[in-house]
Design an enzyme around this catalytic site. Structure first.
Site, PDB file in Angstrom:
ATOM      1  N   GLU A   6       0.849  -1.197   0.000  1.00 15.55           N
ATOM      2  CA  GLU A   6       0.000   0.000   0.000  1.00 15.55           C
ATOM      3  C   GLU A   6       0.877   1.237   0.000  1.00 15.55           C
ATOM      4  OE1 GLU A   6      -3.698   0.409   1.395  1.00 15.55           O
ATOM      5  OE2 GLU A   6      -3.661  -1.253   2.830  1.00 15.55           O
ATOM      6  N   LYS A  31      -1.532 -14.475  18.607  1.00 17.59           N
ATOM      7  CA  LYS A  31      -1.973 -14.214  17.230  1.00 17.59           C
ATOM      8  C   LYS A  31      -3.465 -14.418  17.046  1.00 17.59           C
ATOM      9  CE  LYS A  31       2.559 -15.779  15.761  1.00 17.59           C
ATOM     10  NZ  LYS A  31       3.339 -16.884  15.219  1.00 17.59           N
ATOM     11  N   ASP A  54       7.495 -11.315  13.717  1.00 15.06           N
ATOM     12  CA  ASP A  54       6.438 -12.237  13.313  1.00 15.06           C
ATOM     13  C   ASP A  54       5.177 -11.396  13.104  1.00 15.06           C
ATOM     14  OD1 ASP A  54       4.528 -14.135  12.931  1.00 15.06           O
ATOM     15  OD2 ASP A  54       5.325 -15.487  14.446  1.00 15.06           O
ATOM     16  N   HIS A  85      -9.037  10.039  -4.751  1.00 10.52           N
ATOM     17  CA  HIS A  85      -9.848   9.061  -5.483  1.00 10.52           C
ATOM     18  C   HIS A  85      -9.791   9.325  -6.978  1.00 10.52           C
ATOM     19  CE1 HIS A  85     -12.448   7.944  -1.802  1.00 10.52           C
ATOM     20  NE2 HIS A  85     -11.310   7.292  -1.861  1.00 10.52           N
TER      21      HIS A  85
END
Lengths: 354, 354, 354, 354
Positions: free
Chosen positions: C39, C169, C245, C340
């Site tokens: 991203e 997690k 991790d 946008h």
């Protein structure tokens, strides 16, 4: 060992507070509200909120959604089979709606949601139930639907008439998101003067407290779709006074206070997405219950469901009064101190308090 | 608008079920239990569970933890200052314990947990409160502690005597994880024969239903530390019958059923980490309440706190009876059908039911 | 079917943003921060936050708590036996601490919490693990403790070396309440001018958006101890760039933004109670990772654990920059529209975007 | 302070495991799966699950639901006005669907859900987005819808293009209940022999462990719609290898393992209601990503959306393999001990491990 036969009664002290002025689109009235509780300070506190909001012009309250649910639980041999069932049921919604309409006068199936977990099939039926809270009505209708489904899919196995995806009297997110009971919002706008005169506080103080305690505090408590100080107290009081199943305060207490300062005024709202209440059915035949419902105008000749909706709007408005009053007190450390001192004096005088 | 003066009463039907046989390390007795409820089927259902567990030799139940909490909420100028406060308070636990011991006969500070959110400081005080549920006692003690802290750290600002990290009468994870109220576990072992004879079911059926409905079903409902069918019903019944603050069923209902088949027997347990109950204080002075507490042996001369602990053990055992009985009924579609037919007949005969 | 042998690499684009100015009590420095992400708008956005907070004088950040956990799961025959185990273990904390200290150079047992569910025993061990995130260290230490307990209580049965009460997690409330990883808070104060010049917004707009979106919006989404817009994006970027991790972003993303207007300034804070990161161990030996850690000053000669603490403080500060920048953009509908339109133009020109 | 210009790369070790045999209704194939991870034991472990399920005849997997969401947040003056907006929007669903269809090639509005909190209006738009995960597509479409609504209701105020009721990359209940991403279920049936030979365990042990650890353990951890051991590890590995936005593992990891013993066989399933993945868009243009997607057959000429659906089915199947393999290892204390000893030896030989 034999069954104990004599029936007794538990008696809960009850007083009427208000009147609460309600000016929504569905109802426009002034109503006094009964609270049955062992916590007697709840009466003057909620009454104070009623007075403040009355003087401010009244509470706007209305119902956004209205449904009652029961989820049945079935089991298939595989996800393939479960998925076929899901598709098929979604295509036969209308047949199931017709079935429910045939077997009941007041229960109507309006929607269903299905979740699969492996080969388990949770089917959440959503109904309207007229003026009843509807616990038994939706179980009965779900039972018919269950028979119909098992006949249609003989390879499926029954697991439970209730699969906890309903979910009744237990905390959940599903009730708030898909709906269970009446979704009621009530709001009020108070001037700075009203806040000072009737609540000894300011709009800014209430708003800041709501953010820090009800929003942030609830989040760190690991709460779930809940941001309020004591909705449960007022809910319990009215539920007992009006013959409701008070175990439903568990869902009903999962509500949110939203407040903000607007042009120096206090905008204060309570949102209760899960108010499960009725004006007929279990618990509604006691004299004191009927008297209370009658005083609130909830036993009138109205279209089906309108009495229960009125009751829900009144309850949400009372919750607003009780919440506003407690938050106001909490903004004012002196006020609390004083009431504590009273408690202590009583203790020293030998009146035991917990 | 004037304050409504006349006090009335709400009357809730009440019956005694049992006796329940309890064989824990803390208590070993047979006790009958009062349930005040509008849901009259709760009586025979819970009674059935009492009978089944009685015949099976009794319920083992005990208390794992016992505390009552209140979280105050303060504000500092920066996280640096908030952190210094945190460090300092953790170093002065004993001074705060002494302060509480001086100002109260029964309240004792036993621990505290602090969370910072930005410069907000949530301090969760944990107390023992003797035989009282302790709502007011912990507020009073927290008030003293609050004064002490504000004197010590004059740069801090008061936000609220309750910051929702307590948390009272609202769903949360914190109450189960850090403790609030009595943490009670009750368990029973029933043979295949007991299951068949008294509950018309099998160990395997109960275990499978518990996994699919109470565990998986609650998870997909988006529930929180909750896996049961209807703890809330039994809790409400006893809370009303014994003068408890019934709004605390919200925390109390966040409990878990764990069952398994062991050597063909049914091992069945209920875990209630948040049972907030007392035998003295608000609501305990009514005649019917005292009579009920007395019948259960909870008004005896005992060490401080022992009567309340006994009550908690009895309540958890009654919850086990009610839960076991309903789960058994749910494993048996025919049984439910039949009771539904009864309901329907009543409806056709003009007795309205919701 | 044979094991696939060739090892390849996935390559994630990575850029450095900043410098971020940090002025806490533990560290006082300017640090540039690498973000590995698909991203790409994350880079200029986080950089903007870095610039705004730099100009405002820097971010105050520090660590409130630091621990790593593993919960083992055992089974007893009854709640009586389980309770005895609980009591016994709580009395032998020091023996267990000594055992851990003997068998490891860096792992230290600092606390334990036990929960019973029926006869199931969940024991949550809490350790410090030096500069490592500690996943394997705590599993190894828990394994020794498990052996020790099973020898001591031969009637107990092993269920699992990890009982999900750890919890690793996976979303939970326990990690935030009892602690897992580093509990970091970062805050900044920006003037009205800084907000306008660097973020094209106002303090009031940021505060209102945080309340409505991050607090209220997250509550109705049924979120859990989470109130932020996109902590996860920045966390993922740094975790990948520093060999962490990255599955631990699940806990780490459960954090809270708290903001308020103070004397016309914007007070803005991020609270991350569950940042599990290390500077040694798995994933830390890659050249680019070492280079990144070195640039951030996290491979210096310091007391054990200090490099990892520094890293955690830097990460929380970067999260603040990214969150502040996105919230600012969201307050400004025009800004979003424009970006946008850019996206759309790219799409029309054949550059596919999702 | 200047923007850092040079772009680098983070490199994550990647290996292919499998093939995984999938025999659902939507796809029937054998596929090898790439996992990018620093946790190298994930490869042999997931591979073991692939082998066991392959030998058992394959994994049945399919998609139950498929949508992508964005919630906008608006504000009105009162609940009355907010309610009118709600009613009006629900009546104009088709107009909004048409608007979206006009402005995008692949985005289609399929449903919307509205929640009111006081006068705040959260509108959750639900779309299909073809083969893209759709983050930007739904933002763009929501932006058009937002403009349309603001033009229609000029008295409403814009708050945010994203109101956290979406909800993206944050834990929630709403995503599982209303849907976000692909809802995939995968299941397998293994004989006693397969369990022993390939997983060194028994059906009974796996089932018991899943109940005690994944169901009960997650519940007491205060988890939310999550009951698994390590979905996150496998998800992260494939997300990085296939160019997905890996921050979406937060929602994706909120999944459930359901297992039972059926006629001495092991029935084992994973349910992932929130798998947000795509085969086109951001991150999908890298050579290694395209190669990976191609090897899995996810870049074929197919009807729109079919490649992404295939990818989701493969991912869920890989998650099943990884979860099954870890649970099997956990049932076997000896196996864990051994792998720990290996770790320790490595440590003693100077290879640092965390």
């Amino acid at each position: 060992m034999r069954w104990q036969t004599s029936e007794q009664i538990a008696t809960i002290p009850m007083r009427v507070v208000g009147p609460i002025k309600i000016i929504g689109t569905e109802m426009n009235d002034e109503v006094s509200v009964p609270l049955a509780t062992f916590e007697t300070p709840l009466w003057p506190s909620t009454h104070r909120g009623a007075k403040a909001t009355f003087e401010a012009g009244g509470i706007r309250a209305l119902i956004i959604d209205d449904r009652m649910t029961r989820s049945i639980l079935l089991e298939s041999h595989s996800i393939i089979e479960a998925h076929e069932t899901l598709i098929n049921l979604q295509q036969h919604k209308e047949a199931m709606m017709a079935l429910v309409a045939e077997t009941s006068r007041f229960t109507r199936l309006i929607d269903l949601h299905i979740q699969l977990v492996g080969s388990l099939i949770f089917i959440r039926f959503e109904f309207t139930t007229g003026d009843a809270s509807g616990h038994n009505m939706v179980t009965l209708a779900s039972d018919y639907l269950l028979q119909w489904i098992l006949k249609r899919f003989p390879e499926l196995k029954y697991v439970s008439i209730s699969g906890n995806f309903c979910t009744d009297k237990k905390v959940s997110a599903v009730n708030g998101i898909l709906g269970r009971g009446k979704y009621v919002v009530a709001e009020v706008t108070l001037t700075k003067q009203h806040c000072r005169r009737f609540l000894k506080t300011t709009p800014e103080k209430i708003v800041a407290l709501n953010i820090k305690k009800n929003l942030v505090g609830s989040i760190i408590a690991g709460s779930l779709r809940t941001a309020n100080a004591h909705f449960a107290n007022i809910l319990l009081g009215i539920f007992l006074a009006t013959g409701q199943d008070a175990a439903n305060i568990i869902e009903a207490s999962q509500g949110i206070v939203y407040a903000e300062v607007r042009d120096n005024h206090l905008y204060f709202s309570v949102t209760l997405p899960n108010l499960i209440v009725g004006t007929v059915g279990n618990g509604k035949t006691f004299d004191y219950v009927r008297e209370n419902l009658k005083r609130m105008g909830c036993l009138e000749e109205r279209a089906t469901g309108e009495n229960a909706r009125r009751l829900a709007i009144i309850i949400a408005s009372a919750v607003l009064c009780g919440e506003l009053s407690l938050l106001a007190a909490l903004t004012n450390p002196g006020e609390l101190m004083e009431s504590h001192m009273k408690l202590e004096r009583q203790k020293n005088e030998g009146k035991s308090r917990d």
